[in-house]
Scaffold this active site. Sequence first.
Site, PDB file in Angstrom:
ATOM      1  N   CYS A 111       0.816  -1.228   0.000  1.00  0.00           N
ATOM      2  CA  CYS A 111       0.000   0.000   0.000  1.00  0.00           C
ATOM      3  C   CYS A 111       0.844   1.269   0.000  1.00  0.00           C
ATOM      4  O   CYS A 111       0.324   2.366  -0.224  1.00  0.00           O
ATOM      5  CB  CYS A 111      -0.955  -0.015   1.181  1.00  0.00           C
ATOM      6  SG  CYS A 111      -2.017  -1.459   1.174  1.00  0.00           S
ATOM      7  N   HIS A 252      -3.542   6.835   2.900  1.00  0.00           N
ATOM      8  CA  HIS A 252      -3.921   5.553   2.307  1.00  0.00           C
ATOM      9  C   HIS A 252      -5.281   5.129   2.846  1.00  0.00           C
ATOM     10  O   HIS A 252      -5.508   5.123   4.064  1.00  0.00           O
ATOM     11  CB  HIS A 252      -2.844   4.508   2.637  1.00  0.00           C
ATOM     12  CG  HIS A 252      -3.310   3.123   2.360  1.00  0.00           C
ATOM     13  ND1 HIS A 252      -3.822   2.733   1.145  1.00  0.00           N
ATOM     14  CD2 HIS A 252      -3.362   2.017   3.158  1.00  0.00           C
ATOM     15  CE1 HIS A 252      -4.162   1.470   1.198  1.00  0.00           C
ATOM     16  NE2 HIS A 252      -3.904   1.010   2.411  1.00  0.00           N
ATOM     17  N   ASN A 282     -10.485  -0.490  -0.039  1.00  0.00           N
ATOM     18  CA  ASN A 282      -9.051  -0.184   0.008  1.00  0.00           C
ATOM     19  C   ASN A 282      -8.400  -0.737  -1.269  1.00  0.00           C
ATOM     20  O   ASN A 282      -8.338  -1.950  -1.450  1.00  0.00           O
ATOM     21  CB  ASN A 282      -8.493  -0.855   1.270  1.00  0.00           C
ATOM     22  CG  ASN A 282      -6.985  -0.822   1.377  1.00  0.00           C
ATOM     23  OD1 ASN A 282      -6.274  -0.463   0.447  1.00  0.00           O
ATOM     24  ND2 ASN A 282      -6.476  -1.228   2.525  1.00  0.00           N
TER      25      ASN A 282
HETATM   26  O1  UT7 Z   1      -4.071  -1.603   3.583  1.00  0.00           O
HETATM   27  C1  UT7 Z   1      -3.034  -1.627   4.540  1.00  0.00           C
HETATM   28  C2  UT7 Z   1      -3.129  -2.668   5.531  1.00  0.00           C
HETATM   29  N1  UT7 Z   1      -4.436  -2.890   6.111  1.00  0.00           N
HETATM   30  C3  UT7 Z   1      -4.969  -2.105   7.073  1.00  0.00           C
HETATM   31  O2  UT7 Z   1      -4.529  -1.024   7.368  1.00  0.00           O
HETATM   32  C4  UT7 Z   1      -6.136  -2.693   7.851  1.00  0.00           C
HETATM   33  C5  UT7 Z   1      -6.063  -2.281   9.293  1.00  0.00           C
HETATM   34  N2  UT7 Z   1      -7.039  -2.925  10.137  1.00  0.00           N
HETATM   35  C6  UT7 Z   1      -8.354  -2.676  10.109  1.00  0.00           C
HETATM   36  O3  UT7 Z   1      -8.841  -1.936   9.270  1.00  0.00           O
HETATM   37  C7  UT7 Z   1      -9.201  -3.304  11.181  1.00  0.00           C
HETATM   38  O4  UT7 Z   1      -8.376  -3.885  12.154  1.00  0.00           O
HETATM   39  C8  UT7 Z   1     -10.182  -4.384  10.647  1.00  0.00           C
HETATM   40  C9  UT7 Z   1     -11.310  -3.718   9.868  1.00  0.00           C
HETATM   41  C10 UT7 Z   1      -9.469  -5.405   9.799  1.00  0.00           C
HETATM   42  C11 UT7 Z   1     -10.819  -5.085  11.851  1.00  0.00           C
HETATM   43  O5  UT7 Z   1     -11.455  -4.130  12.695  1.00  0.00           O
HETATM   44  P1  UT7 Z   1     -11.169  -4.114  14.255  1.00  0.00           P
HETATM   45  O6  UT7 Z   1     -12.034  -3.075  14.823  1.00  0.00           O
HETATM   46  O7  UT7 Z   1      -9.687  -3.967  14.461  1.00  0.00           O
HETATM   47  O8  UT7 Z   1     -11.684  -5.529  14.703  1.00  0.00           O
HETATM   48  P2  UT7 Z   1     -10.872  -6.695  15.432  1.00  0.00           P
HETATM   49  O9  UT7 Z   1      -9.933  -7.360  14.488  1.00  0.00           O
HETATM   50  O10 UT7 Z   1     -10.344  -6.148  16.722  1.00  0.00           O
HETATM   51  O11 UT7 Z   1     -12.048  -7.695  15.745  1.00  0.00           O
HETATM   52  C12 UT7 Z   1     -13.106  -7.367  16.665  1.00  0.00           C
HETATM   53  C13 UT7 Z   1     -14.113  -8.501  16.627  1.00  0.00           C
HETATM   54  C14 UT7 Z   1     -13.465  -9.882  16.743  1.00  0.00           C
HETATM   55  O12 UT7 Z   1     -14.335 -10.694  17.499  1.00  0.00           O
HETATM   56  P3  UT7 Z   1     -14.047 -10.976  19.057  1.00  0.00           P
HETATM   57  O13 UT7 Z   1     -12.692 -11.626  19.086  1.00  0.00           O
HETATM   58  O14 UT7 Z   1     -14.052  -9.618  19.722  1.00  0.00           O
HETATM   59  O15 UT7 Z   1     -15.174 -11.866  19.442  1.00  0.00           O
HETATM   60  C15 UT7 Z   1     -13.415 -10.378  15.321  1.00  0.00           C
HETATM   61  O16 UT7 Z   1     -13.431 -11.786  15.228  1.00  0.00           O
HETATM   62  O17 UT7 Z   1     -14.804  -8.497  15.374  1.00  0.00           O
HETATM   63  C16 UT7 Z   1     -14.688  -9.787  14.746  1.00  0.00           C
HETATM   64  N3  UT7 Z   1     -14.625  -9.591  13.311  1.00  0.00           N
HETATM   65  C17 UT7 Z   1     -15.731  -9.482  12.561  1.00  0.00           C
HETATM   66  N4  UT7 Z   1     -17.035  -9.547  12.875  1.00  0.00           N
HETATM   67  C18 UT7 Z   1     -17.923  -9.393  11.871  1.00  0.00           C
HETATM   68  C19 UT7 Z   1     -13.535  -9.442  12.516  1.00  0.00           C
HETATM   69  N5  UT7 Z   1     -13.906  -9.242  11.242  1.00  0.00           N
HETATM   70  C20 UT7 Z   1     -15.277  -9.262  11.247  1.00  0.00           C
HETATM   71  C21 UT7 Z   1     -16.244  -9.115  10.236  1.00  0.00           C
HETATM   72  N6  UT7 Z   1     -17.539  -9.175  10.595  1.00  0.00           N
HETATM   73  N7  UT7 Z   1     -15.923  -8.877   8.950  1.00  0.00           N
END
Ligand code: UT7
Length: 355
Positions: A111, A252, A282
């Site tokens: 990215c 980004h 993205n």
């Molecule tokens: O492009 C350059 C590189 N990429 C990035 O910069 C991406 C950076 N990261 C993010 O944008 C975010 O971390 C994500 C959108 C990927 C995830 O959001 P988050 O708020 O950080 O969620 P999390 O990974 O902390 O997960 C929170 C909860 C988890 O459940 P538990 O463990 O709390 O029960 C996940 O399993 O949300 C769950 N979860 C989902 N639930 C519904 C993760 N993905 C999903 C989903 N739908 N798609």
Amino acid sequence: MTAAAVIEAIGHYLPGRRESNDELALRMDTSDEWIRTRTGILGRARAEPGQATSDLAVEAGRHALQHTGASVDTVVVATTTPDRKCPATAPVVADRLGLGRVTSFDLNSACTGFLAGMSVASGLVATGAARGVLLIGAEKYSTIVYPDDRGTAPIFGDGAAAMVLRAGTPDEPGAIGAVHLSSDGSLWELAHVRAGGSLRPVPDPDDPHDAYLRMNGRATYRHAVAEMAASCRLALAARGLAAHDVDRLVAHQANVRILQEVARELGIPGERSVVDLTDIGNTAAASIPMALSRAHAAGTLTGRERLLLTAFGAGASWGATVVTWPHLKPHPAPHLAPHPAPHRQVHPTTEEVNP
Ligand code: UT7
């Protein structure tokens, strides 16, 4: 005076297909509400199955070249998803654009690729090796995102955007100055594809995810905010500027919450942060020029705005630079694809992204 690479034209291409949050929720354990509030994304662009990264790059390149008479002697394609492992995608793109025998090569910094490409283009122009550079960020992440992975499939979209840079002077609007770039390879596992390279050529047949992107979203999020903010501070300091000198922050387009946090860390008002991911997701190396080209097409960038560009991606890699947007000829967007969910608002409210 040393020559500087100066922005001469911009363009983009988005494939017409959109995948909405509701469509994703039909095949994985997620919901429109979760994706919208956690990422700000309502839909993502998807290339047609037969469409390659080069197809997207050629269309974006054509859109940018339509608006300039500048001649191009160098083509750089920043991509994480090249058509093939060999050869590079850039020579194919240059040929299809009818540019003849030009310098051409790919650049992979995920990215951060477009910012790295701006730095390379500046260097080529400064040494006299190039006088006109077509720099394209092009990605078909749908080839490396596991279709049912709820951690990555909602985030990434396909698309390409291109910039034409000509030799000019460092004090002109549009001149690319120093680009701060950095990386930390100890963080390579944050976002990676395990198989398909020299280390592990053949994917494990028992692991369906082996040839697809794995991302530690939470850790990537944390590093992205910290490194983009730090890189922006360095880029501003190198120019003797402060946050209040910035008219637009073009970060980004990973996640709208990341965009808001970087702006907050820097003390830049949220409304100065460009949000371009809502309907397209993205687009990795294409996301910064995509945001610029779509803002230009929409008439929200008109010239003389001081822009702070920043990116963070796999590697881990990151960077930032400051550029004054030049006055470019107006051009319409090449494709007005239908919105994935017309009954929803385009820009999420602060309450929606920060529940
Ligand atoms: O492009 C350059 C590189 N990429 C990035 O910069 C991406 C950076 N990261 C993010 O944008 C975010 O971390 C994500 C959108 C990927 C995830 O959001 P988050 O708020 O950080 O969620 P999390 O990974 O902390 O997960 C929170 C909860 C988890 O459940 P538990 O463990 O709390 O029960 C996940 O399993 O949300 C769950 N979860 C989902 N639930 C519904 C993760 N993905 C999903 C989903 N739908 N798609």
